[in-house]
Design a protein around this motif. Structure first.
Motif, mmCIF file in Angstrom:
data_model
loop_
_atom_site.group_PDB
_atom_site.id
_atom_site.type_symbol
_atom_site.label_atom_id
_atom_site.label_comp_id
_atom_site.label_asym_id
_atom_site.label_seq_id
_atom_site.Cartn_x
_atom_site.Cartn_y
_atom_site.Cartn_z
ATOM 1 N N SER A 123 -51.234 -40.347 3.024
ATOM 2 C CA SER A 123 -51.447 -41.800 3.033
ATOM 3 C C SER A 123 -51.111 -42.463 1.695
ATOM 4 C CB SER A 123 -52.878 -42.132 3.452
ATOM 5 O OG SER A 123 -53.800 -41.524 2.576
ATOM 6 N N ASP A 124 -51.046 -41.690 0.614
ATOM 7 C CA ASP A 124 -50.650 -42.252 -0.689
ATOM 8 C C ASP A 124 -49.179 -42.686 -0.691
ATOM 9 O OD1 ASP A 124 -53.183 -41.854 -1.669
ATOM 10 O OD2 ASP A 124 -52.674 -40.035 -2.798
ATOM 11 N N PHE A 125 -48.419 -42.239 0.285
ATOM 12 C CA PHE A 125 -46.996 -42.568 0.339
ATOM 13 C C PHE A 125 -46.680 -43.718 1.287
ATOM 14 C CE2 PHE A 125 -47.213 -38.194 -1.145
ATOM 15 C CZ PHE A 125 -46.484 -38.301 -2.315
ATOM 16 N N GLU A 126 -47.720 -44.405 1.787
ATOM 17 C CA GLU A 126 -47.452 -45.581 2.625
ATOM 18 C C GLU A 126 -46.670 -46.574 1.779
ATOM 19 O OE1 GLU A 126 -50.425 -47.227 5.132
ATOM 20 O OE2 GLU A 126 -50.968 -45.267 5.935
ATOM 21 N N GLY A 127 -45.697 -47.193 2.400
ATOM 22 C CA GLY A 127 -44.760 -48.053 1.676
ATOM 23 C C GLY A 127 -43.448 -47.325 1.397
ATOM 24 N N LYS A 128 -43.469 -46.001 1.558
ATOM 25 C CA LYS A 128 -42.267 -45.171 1.402
ATOM 26 C C LYS A 128 -41.988 -44.472 2.733
ATOM 27 C CE LYS A 128 -42.253 -43.718 -3.394
ATOM 28 N NZ LYS A 128 -41.940 -42.557 -4.221
ATOM 29 N N GLY A 129 -40.750 -44.102 2.939
ATOM 30 C CA GLY A 129 -40.428 -43.222 4.053
ATOM 31 C C GLY A 129 -40.726 -41.798 3.617
ATOM 32 N N VAL A 130 -41.236 -40.987 4.521
ATOM 33 C CA VAL A 130 -41.556 -39.598 4.187
ATOM 34 C C VAL A 130 -40.814 -38.668 5.136
ATOM 35 C CG1 VAL A 130 -43.380 -37.851 4.012
ATOM 36 C CG2 VAL A 130 -43.845 -40.211 3.305
ATOM 37 N N LEU A 131 -40.122 -37.724 4.549
ATOM 38 C CA LEU A 131 -39.473 -36.657 5.290
ATOM 39 C C LEU A 131 -40.373 -35.437 5.106
ATOM 40 C CD1 LEU A 131 -35.704 -36.213 5.333
ATOM 41 C CD2 LEU A 131 -37.177 -34.223 5.414
ATOM 42 N N LEU A 132 -41.151 -35.098 6.131
ATOM 43 C CA LEU A 132 -42.151 -34.033 6.065
ATOM 44 C C LEU A 132 -41.619 -32.805 6.795
ATOM 45 C CD1 LEU A 132 -45.088 -33.183 5.338
ATOM 46 C CD2 LEU A 132 -45.778 -34.137 7.560
ATOM 47 N N ASN A 133 -41.407 -31.736 6.039
ATOM 48 C CA ASN A 133 -40.780 -30.528 6.581
ATOM 49 C C ASN A 133 -41.738 -29.344 6.471
ATOM 50 O OD1 ASN A 133 -39.055 -27.905 5.674
ATOM 51 N ND2 ASN A 133 -37.951 -29.067 7.227
ATOM 52 N N PHE A 134 -41.904 -28.605 7.579
ATOM 53 C CA PHE A 134 -42.724 -27.391 7.599
ATOM 54 C C PHE A 134 -41.789 -26.188 7.611
ATOM 55 C CE2 PHE A 134 -45.496 -30.639 9.184
ATOM 56 C CZ PHE A 134 -46.758 -30.281 8.742
ATOM 57 N N TRP A 135 -42.088 -25.185 6.780
ATOM 58 C CA TRP A 135 -41.179 -24.051 6.619
ATOM 59 C C TRP A 135 -41.924 -22.807 6.158
ATOM 60 C CZ3 TRP A 135 -40.302 -21.715 1.825
ATOM 61 C CH2 TRP A 135 -40.934 -22.341 0.743
ATOM 62 N N ALA A 136 -41.183 -21.684 6.117
ATOM 63 C CA ALA A 136 -41.693 -20.410 5.598
ATOM 64 C C ALA A 136 -40.550 -19.654 4.938
ATOM 65 C CB ALA A 136 -42.289 -19.581 6.725
ATOM 66 N N THR A 137 -40.868 -18.802 3.987
ATOM 67 C CA THR A 137 -39.838 -18.037 3.272
ATOM 68 C C THR A 137 -39.166 -17.012 4.181
ATOM 69 O OG1 THR A 137 -41.430 -16.381 2.494
ATOM 70 C CG2 THR A 137 -41.024 -18.277 1.061
ATOM 71 N N TRP A 138 -39.872 -16.528 5.195
ATOM 72 C CA TRP A 138 -39.343 -15.500 6.089
ATOM 73 C C TRP A 138 -38.481 -16.085 7.213
ATOM 74 C CZ3 TRP A 138 -41.162 -17.098 10.650
ATOM 75 C CH2 TRP A 138 -42.395 -17.733 10.683
ATOM 76 N N CYS A 139 -38.297 -17.396 7.224
ATOM 77 C CA CYS A 139 -37.581 -18.091 8.292
ATOM 78 C C CYS A 139 -36.142 -18.397 7.849
ATOM 79 C CB CYS A 139 -38.362 -19.377 8.605
ATOM 80 S SG CYS A 139 -37.498 -20.606 9.565
ATOM 81 N N PRO A 140 -35.131 -17.658 8.364
ATOM 82 C CA PRO A 140 -33.743 -17.903 7.937
ATOM 83 C C PRO A 140 -33.262 -19.347 8.128
ATOM 84 C CG PRO A 140 -33.890 -15.803 9.062
ATOM 85 C CD PRO A 140 -35.226 -16.492 9.243
ATOM 86 N N PRO A 141 -33.559 -20.025 9.261
ATOM 87 C CA PRO A 141 -33.128 -21.419 9.381
ATOM 88 C C PRO A 141 -33.775 -22.322 8.323
ATOM 89 C CG PRO A 141 -33.723 -20.567 11.539
ATOM 90 C CD PRO A 141 -34.138 -19.542 10.531
ATOM 91 N N CYS A 142 -35.030 -22.021 7.975
ATOM 92 C CA CYS A 142 -35.721 -22.795 6.932
ATOM 93 C C CYS A 142 -34.975 -22.642 5.603
ATOM 94 C CB CYS A 142 -37.161 -22.313 6.750
ATOM 95 S SG CYS A 142 -38.193 -22.428 8.225
ATOM 96 N N GLU A 143 -34.595 -21.428 5.305
ATOM 97 C CA GLU A 143 -33.900 -21.159 4.047
ATOM 98 C C GLU A 143 -32.541 -21.859 4.010
ATOM 99 O OE1 GLU A 143 -32.940 -17.476 1.030
ATOM 100 O OE2 GLU A 143 -33.737 -17.027 3.024
ATOM 101 N N ARG A 144 -31.836 -21.864 5.141
ATOM 102 C CA ARG A 144 -30.516 -22.497 5.177
ATOM 103 C C ARG A 144 -30.591 -24.008 4.983
ATOM 104 N NH1 ARG A 144 -29.637 -18.524 9.354
ATOM 105 N NH2 ARG A 144 -30.204 -20.064 10.936
ATOM 106 N N GLU A 145 -31.689 -24.655 5.415
ATOM 107 C CA GLU A 145 -31.765 -26.103 5.287
ATOM 108 C C GLU A 145 -32.299 -26.573 3.927
ATOM 109 O OE1 GLU A 145 -34.115 -27.437 8.611
ATOM 110 O OE2 GLU A 145 -36.001 -27.029 7.571
ATOM 111 N N MET A 146 -32.821 -25.680 3.113
ATOM 112 C CA MET A 146 -33.383 -26.076 1.818
ATOM 113 C C MET A 146 -32.387 -26.794 0.898
ATOM 114 S SD MET A 146 -36.574 -25.740 1.548
ATOM 115 C CE MET A 146 -37.638 -25.299 2.894
ATOM 116 N N PRO A 147 -31.138 -26.350 0.803
ATOM 117 C CA PRO A 147 -30.199 -27.092 -0.051
ATOM 118 C C PRO A 147 -29.994 -28.536 0.422
ATOM 119 C CG PRO A 147 -29.312 -24.933 0.479
ATOM 120 C CD PRO A 147 -30.537 -25.112 1.316
ATOM 121 N N TYR A 148 -30.014 -28.761 1.730
ATOM 122 C CA TYR A 148 -29.864 -30.120 2.266
ATOM 123 C C TYR A 148 -31.065 -30.978 1.897
ATOM 124 C CZ TYR A 148 -26.516 -27.616 5.241
ATOM 125 O OH TYR A 148 -25.500 -26.827 5.708
ATOM 126 N N LEU A 149 -32.261 -30.407 2.008
ATOM 127 C CA LEU A 149 -33.469 -31.141 1.632
ATOM 128 C C LEU A 149 -33.447 -31.482 0.137
ATOM 129 C CD1 LEU A 149 -36.098 -29.131 3.681
ATOM 130 C CD2 LEU A 149 -35.507 -31.527 4.019
#
Length: 175
Positions: free
Chosen positions: A58-84
């Motif tokens: 709620s401290d970020f109201e007034g901003k757009g928030v891109l909220l991403n859930f991930w894990a180190t053992w998840c290959p798709p998560c790792e591949r998207e980190m550079p984009y984030l």
């Protein structure tokens, strides 16, 4: 012979009875968490990053928030980190906050991952997986786009496949 059939039938009846009781119990005790849907308010939470700094959504109201859930053992998560990371660099000064939530892995494991990928955006640790549960996260990765009013605009399940997809996401929630 009759006694053996009676025992088998009794066991089957007991198993079926236990299944019915469990089903009823599970239905009556399930969480009453509001359904996470596009157009609804994002559940607020407080998590700490790896340095102990607290972040409240709620401290970020007034901003757009891109909220991403991930894990180190998840290959798709790792591949998207550079984009984030790239979008964090591109849009952080334009009112968009990238927040990532690790699903409760050991701090040392997460720190090694952050260092290896040279990540600079906030990485929050959901040690008890309470936020993961509140958001109904399954499977990983999953990204929630939250507008400046705290409303979920989009839920992207699965890997962010390229830079253009995440750039479009950022534009969608830019205040």
């Amino acid at each position: 012979m009759k006694k053996q059939r009676l025992i088998i039938r009794t066991v089957i009846l007991l198993v079926l009875g236990a299944a019915v009781i469990y089903t009823l119990y599970a239905n009556f005790t399930k969480d009453d968490n509001p359904e996470i849907e596009v157009g609804k308010k994002a559940p607020d939470f407080v998590l700490t990053d790896l340095n102990g700094e607290k972040y409240r959504l709620s401290d970020f109201e007034g901003k757009g928030v891109l909220l991403n859930f991930w894990a180190t053992w998840c290959p798709p998560c790792e591949r998207e980190m550079p984009y984030l990371e790239q979008q964090y660099q591109n849009y952080n000064d334009e009112g968009i906050q990238v927040l990532t939530v690790n699903v409760g892995e050991a701090t040392v494991t997460v720190k090694e991952f952050i260092d290896r990928h040279k990540l600079t955006f906030p990485v929050l640790n959901d040690k008890n997986q309470e936020v993961l549960t509140a958001y109904g996260v399954d499977p990983l990765p999953i990204t929630f786009l939250i507008d400046k009013d705290g409303i979920i605009k989009k839920i992207h399940k699965g890997e962010i496949i390229n830079e253009a997809v995440i750039a479009d996401m950022a534009k969608e929630i830019k205040p």
